[in-house]
Design a protein around this motif. Structure first.
Motif, PDB file in Angstrom:
ATOM      1  N   UNK A   1       5.752   7.428  -1.366  1.00  0.00           N
ATOM      2  CA  UNK A   1       4.377   7.222  -0.938  1.00  0.00           C
ATOM      3  C   UNK A   1       3.897   5.875  -1.453  1.00  0.00           C
ATOM      4  N   UNK A   2       3.056   5.197  -0.681  1.00  0.00           N
ATOM      5  CA  UNK A   2       2.547   3.882  -1.071  1.00  0.00           C
ATOM      6  C   UNK A   2       1.019   3.907  -1.008  1.00  0.00           C
ATOM      7  N   UNK A   3       0.401   3.686  -2.154  1.00  0.00           N
ATOM      8  CA  UNK A   3      -1.049   3.581  -2.234  1.00  0.00           C
ATOM      9  C   UNK A   3      -1.396   2.108  -2.455  1.00  0.00           C
ATOM     10  N   UNK A   4      -1.989   1.471  -1.448  1.00  0.00           N
ATOM     11  CA  UNK A   4      -2.317   0.043  -1.537  1.00  0.00           C
ATOM     12  C   UNK A   4      -3.609  -0.120  -2.337  1.00  0.00           C
ATOM     13  N   UNK A   5      -3.535  -0.927  -3.415  1.00  0.00           N
ATOM     14  CA  UNK A   5      -4.668  -1.105  -4.320  1.00  0.00           C
ATOM     15  C   UNK A   5      -5.442  -2.394  -4.038  1.00  0.00           C
ATOM     16  N   UNK A   6      -4.717  -3.494  -3.931  1.00  0.00           N
ATOM     17  CA  UNK A   6      -5.329  -4.802  -3.689  1.00  0.00           C
ATOM     18  C   UNK A   6      -4.334  -5.652  -2.921  1.00  0.00           C
ATOM     19  N   UNK A   7      -4.831  -6.584  -2.136  1.00  0.00           N
ATOM     20  CA  UNK A   7      -3.915  -7.469  -1.434  1.00  0.00           C
ATOM     21  C   UNK A   7      -4.601  -8.721  -0.946  1.00  0.00           C
ATOM     22  N   UNK A   8      -3.815  -9.795  -0.818  1.00  0.00           N
ATOM     23  CA  UNK A   8      -4.346 -11.057  -0.319  1.00  0.00           C
ATOM     24  C   UNK A   8      -3.229 -11.857   0.319  1.00  0.00           C
ATOM     25  N   UNK A   9      -3.524 -12.449   1.483  1.00  0.00           N
ATOM     26  CA  UNK A   9      -2.568 -13.312   2.169  1.00  0.00           C
ATOM     27  C   UNK A   9      -3.187 -14.699   2.283  1.00  0.00           C
ATOM     28  N   UNK A  10      -2.508 -15.712   1.758  1.00  0.00           N
ATOM     29  CA  UNK A  10      -2.993 -17.089   1.803  1.00  0.00           C
ATOM     30  C   UNK A  10      -2.076 -17.930   2.673  1.00  0.00           C
ATOM     31  N   UNK A  11      -2.667 -18.867   3.393  1.00  0.00           N
ATOM     32  CA  UNK A  11      -1.905 -19.785   4.238  1.00  0.00           C
ATOM     33  C   UNK A  11      -1.750 -21.126   3.538  1.00  0.00           C
ATOM     34  N   UNK A  12      -0.554 -21.711   3.588  1.00  0.00           N
ATOM     35  CA  UNK A  12      -0.331 -23.081   3.163  1.00  0.00           C
ATOM     36  C   UNK A  12       0.188 -23.866   4.362  1.00  0.00           C
ATOM     37  N   UNK A  13       0.353 -25.175   4.201  1.00  0.00           N
ATOM     38  CA  UNK A  13       0.856 -26.006   5.294  1.00  0.00           C
ATOM     39  C   UNK A  13       2.286 -25.640   5.678  1.00  0.00           C
ATOM     40  N   UNK A  14       3.011 -24.975   4.781  1.00  0.00           N
ATOM     41  CA  UNK A  14       4.416 -24.654   5.036  1.00  0.00           C
ATOM     42  C   UNK A  14       4.668 -23.156   5.216  1.00  0.00           C
ATOM     43  N   UNK A  15       3.618 -22.369   5.351  1.00  0.00           N
ATOM     44  CA  UNK A  15       3.823 -20.936   5.551  1.00  0.00           C
ATOM     45  C   UNK A  15       2.851 -20.109   4.725  1.00  0.00           C
ATOM     46  N   UNK A  16       3.037 -18.798   4.770  1.00  0.00           N
ATOM     47  CA  UNK A  16       2.122 -17.871   4.118  1.00  0.00           C
ATOM     48  C   UNK A  16       2.638 -17.437   2.752  1.00  0.00           C
ATOM     49  N   UNK A  17       1.696 -17.044   1.921  1.00  0.00           N
ATOM     50  CA  UNK A  17       2.016 -16.525   0.591  1.00  0.00           C
ATOM     51  C   UNK A  17       1.136 -15.305   0.372  1.00  0.00           C
ATOM     52  N   UNK A  18       1.756 -14.151   0.145  1.00  0.00           N
ATOM     53  CA  UNK A  18       0.992 -12.918   0.001  1.00  0.00           C
ATOM     54  C   UNK A  18       1.243 -12.229  -1.320  1.00  0.00           C
ATOM     55  N   UNK A  19       0.203 -11.655  -1.900  1.00  0.00           N
ATOM     56  CA  UNK A  19       0.323 -10.830  -3.095  1.00  0.00           C
ATOM     57  C   UNK A  19      -0.277  -9.467  -2.786  1.00  0.00           C
ATOM     58  N   UNK A  20       0.472  -8.421  -3.103  1.00  0.00           N
ATOM     59  CA  UNK A  20       0.030  -7.059  -2.814  1.00  0.00           C
ATOM     60  C   UNK A  20       0.271  -6.190  -4.042  1.00  0.00           C
ATOM     61  N   UNK A  21      -0.747  -5.443  -4.435  1.00  0.00           N
ATOM     62  CA  UNK A  21      -0.619  -4.505  -5.549  1.00  0.00           C
ATOM     63  C   UNK A  21      -0.612  -3.086  -4.978  1.00  0.00           C
ATOM     64  N   UNK A  22       0.451  -2.351  -5.273  1.00  0.00           N
ATOM     65  CA  UNK A  22       0.589  -0.991  -4.733  1.00  0.00           C
ATOM     66  C   UNK A  22       0.964  -0.028  -5.850  1.00  0.00           C
ATOM     67  N   UNK A  23       0.671   1.244  -5.610  1.00  0.00           N
ATOM     68  CA  UNK A  23       1.151   2.311  -6.493  1.00  0.00           C
ATOM     69  C   UNK A  23       2.181   3.109  -5.714  1.00  0.00           C
ATOM     70  N   UNK A  24       3.407   3.176  -6.265  1.00  0.00           N
ATOM     71  CA  UNK A  24       4.497   3.889  -5.598  1.00  0.00           C
ATOM     72  C   UNK A  24       4.561   5.320  -6.124  1.00  0.00           C
ATOM     73  N   UNK A  25       4.731   6.264  -5.213  1.00  0.00           N
ATOM     74  CA  UNK A  25       4.747   7.678  -5.580  1.00  0.00           C
ATOM     75  C   UNK A  25       6.038   8.320  -5.086  1.00  0.00           C
ATOM     76  N   UNK A  26       6.735   9.006  -6.000  1.00  0.00           N
ATOM     77  CA  UNK A  26       7.995   9.658  -5.657  1.00  0.00           C
ATOM     78  C   UNK A  26       8.801   9.922  -6.920  1.00  0.00           C
ATOM     79  N   UNK A  27       9.963  10.585  -6.776  1.00  0.00           N
ATOM     80  CA  UNK A  27      10.782  10.847  -7.959  1.00  0.00           C
ATOM     81  C   UNK A  27      11.530   9.566  -8.358  1.00  0.00           C
ATOM     82  N   UNK A  28      12.199   9.632  -9.529  1.00  0.00           N
ATOM     83  CA  UNK A  28      12.825   8.432 -10.098  1.00  0.00           C
ATOM     84  C   UNK A  28      13.843   7.801  -9.153  1.00  0.00           C
ATOM     85  N   UNK A  29      14.648   8.613  -8.498  1.00  0.00           N
ATOM     86  CA  UNK A  29      15.682   8.078  -7.609  1.00  0.00           C
ATOM     87  C   UNK A  29      15.065   7.347  -6.428  1.00  0.00           C
TER      88      UNK A  29
END
Length: 340
Positions: free
Chosen positions: A290-318
């Motif tokens: 399971x993925x719970x999205x907490x925060x995210x941002x996508x920025x554009x530069x002259x040479x492409x995009x740069x994204x940062x995403x904070x998520x909480x992952x849910x599931x067993x260890x494996x």
């Protein structure tokens, strides 16, 4: 286009010698927008004044085009300076002159005829988006409009290089973006080389092709803007990159959400084409987490995009281990966050 070799500027005082620029080497390509970023006192403004010899270097040389600026004197230096224009943080307009007269000022000094001068001024007014404001005085203009006048005046003599010393620092964010878009447009239309001095990473991210990070008179890191965002090496560079990718208020909010019982909080970084792919959809589908999205941002530069995403992952260890492997295989850098 611009080369600095072993460039130094030392200010001598009774108490000590201050190296504002310290044996610096730097090359800027023709037609690129090159950013120089650093905090106050890093030597940025001294460096930009060395480019047009408003400050004489203590040692080293500056070459612009095929001219060694360090060797020019008198008339030759004045002629070379006509190819290097400058805009400033506080506009430096003549308050008793109209927009047209401010823009015409360098043309008057150059001895241009009235007909040629009027034609050139009208062309520049249209270029910078001030059509209809030619007879206004600076006191009747907004901050953004004043800077547009400054840009038009700087372009009057068809320079090859435009130096921008903290040119957006006095403007609000929306106006800053509009001025940066204008500079990008001018760069593309005129093939102008732009050197942009700033302490704001947003400005670098928005329009620059390459960037150099300056600290205590030296260049501590330089490169393609997207690569510097992706792999910052020096602590100073990492601080600047965090201005865009990890604002302090974002990190405070994310750390409050770290709760081991509900799954690890992971910071994901996406770069270039990877930032625009449906990686998270594939992650859920293939790894059974399971993925719970907490925060995210996508920025554009002259040479492409740069994204940062904070998520909480849910599931067993494996499943969680499999998810982290999946992200690595898809060129997404993942960092599991822990409480300090």
């Amino acid at each position: 286009m611009i080369t600095m070799h072993q460039l130094s500027k030392i200010f001598r005082t009774p108490d000590q010698d201050i190296a504002a620029v310290d044996t610096l080497d730097l090359s800027i390509n023709e037609g690129e927008i090159f950013g120089i970023i650093g905090y106050s006192g890093a030597g940025k403004s001294t460096l930009v004044r060395l480019l047009n010899m408003l400050e004489q270097p203590t040692a080293g040389q500056v070459t612009v085009g095929d001219k060694n600026m360090s060797e020019l004197k008198g008339r030759e230096l004045r002629k070379a300076r006509q190819e290097i224009s400058m805009i400033f943080q506080h506009f430096n307009l003549l308050w008793s002159r109209t927009v047209k007269d401010n823009i015409a000022f360098p043309l008057e000094i150059a001895g241009m005829s009235k007909q040629e001068k009027d034609s050139r001024v009208n062309e520049l007014i249209d270029l910078v988006g001030l059509t209809g404001r030619g007879d206004a005085y600076p006191s009747q203009l907004s901050g953004g409009q004043k800077q547009r006048v400054g840009i038009a005046r700087a372009l009057a003599n068809n320079p090859k290089v435009l130096l921008c010393d903290e040119a957006t620092s006095a403007l609000d964010p929306k106006t800053t973006d509009a001025i940066l878009e204008l500079l990008t447009d001018i760069n593309k239309k005129l093939g102008l080389t732009i050197v942009l001095i700033t302490h704001e990473m947003h400005v670098i991210r928005k329009i620059c092709h390459r960037v150099a990070v300056m600290e205590e008179g030296r260049i501590v890191e330089q490169g393609n803007v997207l690569e510097v965002f992706r792999y910052p090496q020096e602590d100073m560079t990492k601080e600047f990159v965090k201005q865009i990718t990890e604002p302090e208020e974002t990190m405070d909010a994310v750390y409050e959400l770290i709760d081991d019982e509900n799954g690890p909080v992971v910071k994901l970084r996406f770069v270039g084409e990877d930032a625009e792919q449906p990686v998270m959809t594939e992650l859920v589908r293939h790894c059974g987490v399971g993925v719970n999205i907490l925060q995210g941002k996508l920025s554009k530069t002259q040479h492409g995009s740069y994204g940062t995403l904070f998520v909480q992952l849910q599931g067993d260890d494996e499943h969680l281990k499999e998810a982290l492997r999946f992200l690595e295989e898809h060129r997404v850098k993942a960092e599991v966050l822990q409480h300090d």
